[in-house]
Write a protein that holds these residues in place. Sequence first.
Motif, PDB file in Angstrom:
ATOM      1  N   PRO A  75       0.844  -1.221   0.000  1.00  0.00           N
ATOM      2  CA  PRO A  75       0.000   0.000   0.000  1.00  0.00           C
ATOM      3  C   PRO A  75       0.871   1.260   0.000  1.00  0.00           C
ATOM      4  CG  PRO A  75       0.032  -1.016   2.162  1.00  0.00           C
ATOM      5  CD  PRO A  75       0.732  -1.978   1.250  1.00  0.00           C
ATOM      6  N   SER A  76       0.346   2.305  -0.607  1.00  0.00           N
ATOM      7  CA  SER A  76       1.084   3.576  -0.680  1.00  0.00           C
ATOM      8  C   SER A  76       0.081   4.724  -0.610  1.00  0.00           C
ATOM      9  CB  SER A  76       1.889   3.645  -1.982  1.00  0.00           C
ATOM     10  OG  SER A  76       2.454   4.921  -2.138  1.00  0.00           O
ATOM     11  N   GLY A  77       0.611   5.854  -0.168  1.00  0.00           N
ATOM     12  CA  GLY A  77      -0.274   7.012  -0.058  1.00  0.00           C
ATOM     13  C   GLY A  77      -0.599   7.640  -1.391  1.00  0.00           C
ATOM     14  N   GLY A  78       0.250   7.418  -2.457  1.00  0.00           N
ATOM     15  CA  GLY A  78       0.042   8.055  -3.739  1.00  0.00           C
ATOM     16  C   GLY A  78      -0.834   7.242  -4.654  1.00  0.00           C
ATOM     17  N   PRO A  79      -1.341   7.902  -5.718  1.00  0.00           N
ATOM     18  CA  PRO A  79      -2.200   7.191  -6.663  1.00  0.00           C
ATOM     19  C   PRO A  79      -1.399   6.171  -7.492  1.00  0.00           C
ATOM     20  CG  PRO A  79      -1.732   9.384  -7.464  1.00  0.00           C
ATOM     21  CD  PRO A  79      -1.168   9.324  -6.069  1.00  0.00           C
ATOM     22  N   ARG A  80      -2.087   5.114  -7.948  1.00  0.00           N
ATOM     23  CA  ARG A  80      -1.519   4.104  -8.826  1.00  0.00           C
ATOM     24  C   ARG A  80      -2.391   4.003 -10.074  1.00  0.00           C
ATOM     25  NH1 ARG A  80      -1.000  -1.124  -5.164  1.00  0.00           N
ATOM     26  NH2 ARG A  80      -3.084  -0.404  -4.604  1.00  0.00           N
ATOM     27  N   VAL A  81      -1.738   4.135 -11.232  1.00  0.00           N
ATOM     28  CA  VAL A  81      -2.473   4.124 -12.508  1.00  0.00           C
ATOM     29  C   VAL A  81      -1.922   2.970 -13.350  1.00  0.00           C
ATOM     30  CG1 VAL A  81      -3.016   5.402 -14.599  1.00  0.00           C
ATOM     31  CG2 VAL A  81      -2.856   6.605 -12.398  1.00  0.00           C
ATOM     32  N   PRO A  82      -2.776   2.103 -13.864  1.00  0.00           N
ATOM     33  CA  PRO A  82      -2.293   1.003 -14.706  1.00  0.00           C
ATOM     34  C   PRO A  82      -1.764   1.510 -16.049  1.00  0.00           C
ATOM     35  CG  PRO A  82      -4.680   1.030 -14.661  1.00  0.00           C
ATOM     36  CD  PRO A  82      -4.245   2.056 -13.667  1.00  0.00           C
ATOM     37  N   ILE A  83      -0.722   0.870 -16.502  1.00  0.00           N
ATOM     38  CA  ILE A  83      -0.165   1.161 -17.837  1.00  0.00           C
ATOM     39  C   ILE A  83      -0.686   0.063 -18.763  1.00  0.00           C
ATOM     40  CG2 ILE A  83       1.926   1.472 -19.195  1.00  0.00           C
ATOM     41  CD1 ILE A  83       3.392   2.189 -16.612  1.00  0.00           C
ATOM     42  N   VAL A  84      -1.603   0.444 -19.655  1.00  0.00           N
ATOM     43  CA  VAL A  84      -2.306  -0.531 -20.488  1.00  0.00           C
ATOM     44  C   VAL A  84      -2.106  -0.160 -21.947  1.00  0.00           C
ATOM     45  CG1 VAL A  84      -4.531  -1.574 -21.031  1.00  0.00           C
ATOM     46  CG2 VAL A  84      -3.993  -0.915 -18.677  1.00  0.00           C
ATOM     47  N   HIS A  85      -1.875  -1.213 -22.790  1.00  0.00           N
ATOM     48  CA  HIS A  85      -1.767  -0.988 -24.234  1.00  0.00           C
ATOM     49  C   HIS A  85      -2.459  -2.153 -24.936  1.00  0.00           C
ATOM     50  CE1 HIS A  85      -0.071   0.686 -27.939  1.00  0.00           C
ATOM     51  NE2 HIS A  85       0.183  -0.562 -28.321  1.00  0.00           N
ATOM     52  N   GLY A  86      -3.513  -1.800 -25.729  1.00  0.00           N
ATOM     53  CA  GLY A  86      -4.238  -2.853 -26.435  1.00  0.00           C
ATOM     54  C   GLY A  86      -4.895  -3.826 -25.487  1.00  0.00           C
ATOM     55  N   ALA A  87      -5.455  -3.333 -24.376  1.00  0.00           N
ATOM     56  CA  ALA A  87      -6.152  -4.154 -23.381  1.00  0.00           C
ATOM     57  C   ALA A  87      -5.216  -5.084 -22.644  1.00  0.00           C
ATOM     58  CB  ALA A  87      -7.292  -4.935 -24.036  1.00  0.00           C
ATOM     59  N   ILE A  88      -3.888  -4.873 -22.757  1.00  0.00           N
ATOM     60  CA  ILE A  88      -2.913  -5.715 -22.060  1.00  0.00           C
ATOM     61  C   ILE A  88      -2.277  -4.885 -20.958  1.00  0.00           C
ATOM     62  CG2 ILE A  88      -0.779  -7.038 -22.265  1.00  0.00           C
ATOM     63  CD1 ILE A  88      -1.498  -7.570 -25.152  1.00  0.00           C
ATOM     64  N   LEU A  89      -2.333  -5.378 -19.721  1.00  0.00           N
ATOM     65  CA  LEU A  89      -1.737  -4.688 -18.589  1.00  0.00           C
ATOM     66  C   LEU A  89      -0.217  -4.893 -18.624  1.00  0.00           C
ATOM     67  CD1 LEU A  89      -2.079  -3.119 -15.931  1.00  0.00           C
ATOM     68  CD2 LEU A  89      -2.312  -5.328 -14.767  1.00  0.00           C
ATOM     69  N   LEU A  90       0.522  -3.785 -18.786  1.00  0.00           N
ATOM     70  CA  LEU A  90       1.976  -3.853 -18.903  1.00  0.00           C
ATOM     71  C   LEU A  90       2.678  -3.455 -17.616  1.00  0.00           C
ATOM     72  CD1 LEU A  90       2.320  -2.185 -22.417  1.00  0.00           C
ATOM     73  CD2 LEU A  90       2.392  -4.632 -21.897  1.00  0.00           C
ATOM     74  N   GLY A  91       2.009  -2.718 -16.741  1.00  0.00           N
ATOM     75  CA  GLY A  91       2.634  -2.286 -15.513  1.00  0.00           C
ATOM     76  C   GLY A  91       1.771  -1.296 -14.768  1.00  0.00           C
ATOM     77  N   VAL A  92       2.350  -0.661 -13.754  1.00  0.00           N
ATOM     78  CA  VAL A  92       1.643   0.330 -12.928  1.00  0.00           C
ATOM     79  C   VAL A  92       2.578   1.507 -12.676  1.00  0.00           C
ATOM     80  CG1 VAL A  92       0.630   0.783 -10.667  1.00  0.00           C
ATOM     81  CG2 VAL A  92       0.164  -1.388 -11.830  1.00  0.00           C
ATOM     82  N   LEU A  93       2.029   2.735 -12.838  1.00  0.00           N
ATOM     83  CA  LEU A  93       2.768   3.959 -12.499  1.00  0.00           C
ATOM     84  C   LEU A  93       2.245   4.422 -11.136  1.00  0.00           C
ATOM     85  CD1 LEU A  93       4.615   6.374 -13.084  1.00  0.00           C
ATOM     86  CD2 LEU A  93       2.677   7.419 -14.341  1.00  0.00           C
ATOM     87  N   GLN A  94       3.168   4.616 -10.188  1.00  0.00           N
ATOM     88  CA  GLN A  94       2.796   4.989  -8.824  1.00  0.00           C
ATOM     89  C   GLN A  94       3.588   6.240  -8.441  1.00  0.00           C
ATOM     90  OE1 GLN A  94       2.714   1.820  -5.968  1.00  0.00           O
ATOM     91  NE2 GLN A  94       3.316   3.178  -4.294  1.00  0.00           N
ATOM     92  N   ILE A  95       2.856   7.265  -7.925  1.00  0.00           N
ATOM     93  CA  ILE A  95       3.481   8.534  -7.543  1.00  0.00           C
ATOM     94  C   ILE A  95       3.085   8.869  -6.125  1.00  0.00           C
ATOM     95  CG2 ILE A  95       3.640  11.012  -8.035  1.00  0.00           C
ATOM     96  CD1 ILE A  95       3.093  10.372 -10.961  1.00  0.00           C
ATOM     97  N   ASP A  96       4.071   9.184  -5.281  1.00  0.00           N
ATOM     98  CA  ASP A  96       3.820   9.607  -3.911  1.00  0.00           C
ATOM     99  C   ASP A  96       4.042  11.117  -3.837  1.00  0.00           C
ATOM    100  OD1 ASP A  96       3.262   7.091  -3.155  1.00  0.00           O
ATOM    101  OD2 ASP A  96       5.126   6.731  -2.047  1.00  0.00           O
TER     102      ASP A  96
END
Length: 496
Positions: A75-96
């Motif tokens: 868990p983290s205090g900052g937002p997490r946004v999925p990195i998606v391309h062509g309906a494929i989950l490639l990763g997550v960008l997380q910023i605190d």
Amino acid sequence: MTDYAILADVARLLNDRADPAVVLQAVVNAVRDGLPAAAVAVWTRLPGAATVTATVAPRAALPLDVAPALTLLPPSGGPRVPIVHGAILLGVLQIDGPGAAPAQIGALADVMAPCLAAWRLAEQAGETLAVRADEIEHERRFTELVVDSLPVGLYVVDRGYRIRMWNRKRETGTQGLRRSDVVGRAVFDVLSRQPADQLRAEFDAVFATGEIRETDLEVTDPDGARYYRISKIPMRLDGDGVSHVITIGEDVTGRRRLQQRAMQTEKLAAIGQLAAGVMHEINNPLATIGACVAACEMRLDDRPADAAAPLREYLKIIDKEVLRCTRIVDGLLDFSRPQGSAKRAADLDAILDDTLFLLKHHQRFRTVSVVREVQPGLPRIRANTEQLVQVFMALMLNALDAMDAGGRLTVRARRGVRPDEVQVEIEDTGVGIPEAVQPKIFEPFYTTKDAGRGTGLGLSICYGIVQEHHGRLEVESQPGRGSTFRVVLPMHPEDA
């Protein structure tokens, strides 16, 4: 920094051709500095990595390694946004930190997505190429193993006459040339059994016509002559033109020898037919000679005994030989129409005496010394005496032929090595027989004599007669020191 400036900076960094880990580290550093933010992390699996890892700035703000499942992120205090391309989950960008709005973070994730997807596709393509390369290598090794397993010698030349393939049989054959030593070299520098011009003409004919060419090649080695069937086969790598020639060399020595034996069998069959056809013609003059002998003996009754005695001896020899010729002709007829020859108990000593008596007037016997060594009390044998006289006479005449300059002929009879056998040895001090020739001397039509002095049938017939008597005919010889022919015969069952 404005939203567009951050996005442009990230896009520029993502276009770098550097290592993906270096590029991603530069991106998260730029996002941290541009927002600004307390910490930035991108959770993804980089090319070559086995698990999902985090690329962070600063590095101490978040753990570096997590399990592959994104749901296990701490868990983290900052937002997490999925990195998606062509309906494929490639990763997550997380910023605190409070410096970035969700829309701005989503835009950054959208900019990163095509690059991460490209990295993933490139990695998959590399894996596919690696798998394909492994498959190609497997197919190459399989094909090479098939070619190497062939029981024929095989090599391939291109239009420049350079060797492009050389299989294992060519390495282990009579020439024994290693593949690494010949591939890439001109074929004329490697093969020397044929003249270079002749070999070039054979290749040119296949290149020009695209037809298979077959030739026979005879090679002499220490074990005798060997025969090969050479086939040159056109190969078309691209298009319709012949690009390479495959040459296959098959050892057909065994097949050739079987053909030769078949021809010899046919010759023997022809001899049998000939004997059957001329038997009556030969018997008629033999009967006439016998009648003349009888008439001459009657006329000798009117002469003094001392004058008639030598002539009577010669007439006795003629009469005996006429009878023997008659039996030989009958034997040839038996050969063409197989019948069992009559055998009875016989005295080996007497058979040898008869043979020596018939040969004592032979011109060549006057140039050699004859030694007779017969062990007393030899058991009888079961034999056709006329056939054995023929065998011993042929062996003695061969011995005389081997001693043109004179020598010693020894006729030796004694018990055999086995208690139920007796043996006769005809030993000479002649020129001897080469070791390489000895296995062939009992073959039909094979002779070591000069042209006109032998047909090659004598020893073959002798061998057959001895075998028909359930015996053995053996030879021991050393060049320059003479030969010994040994006839081993079983004793008569009543004397065993």
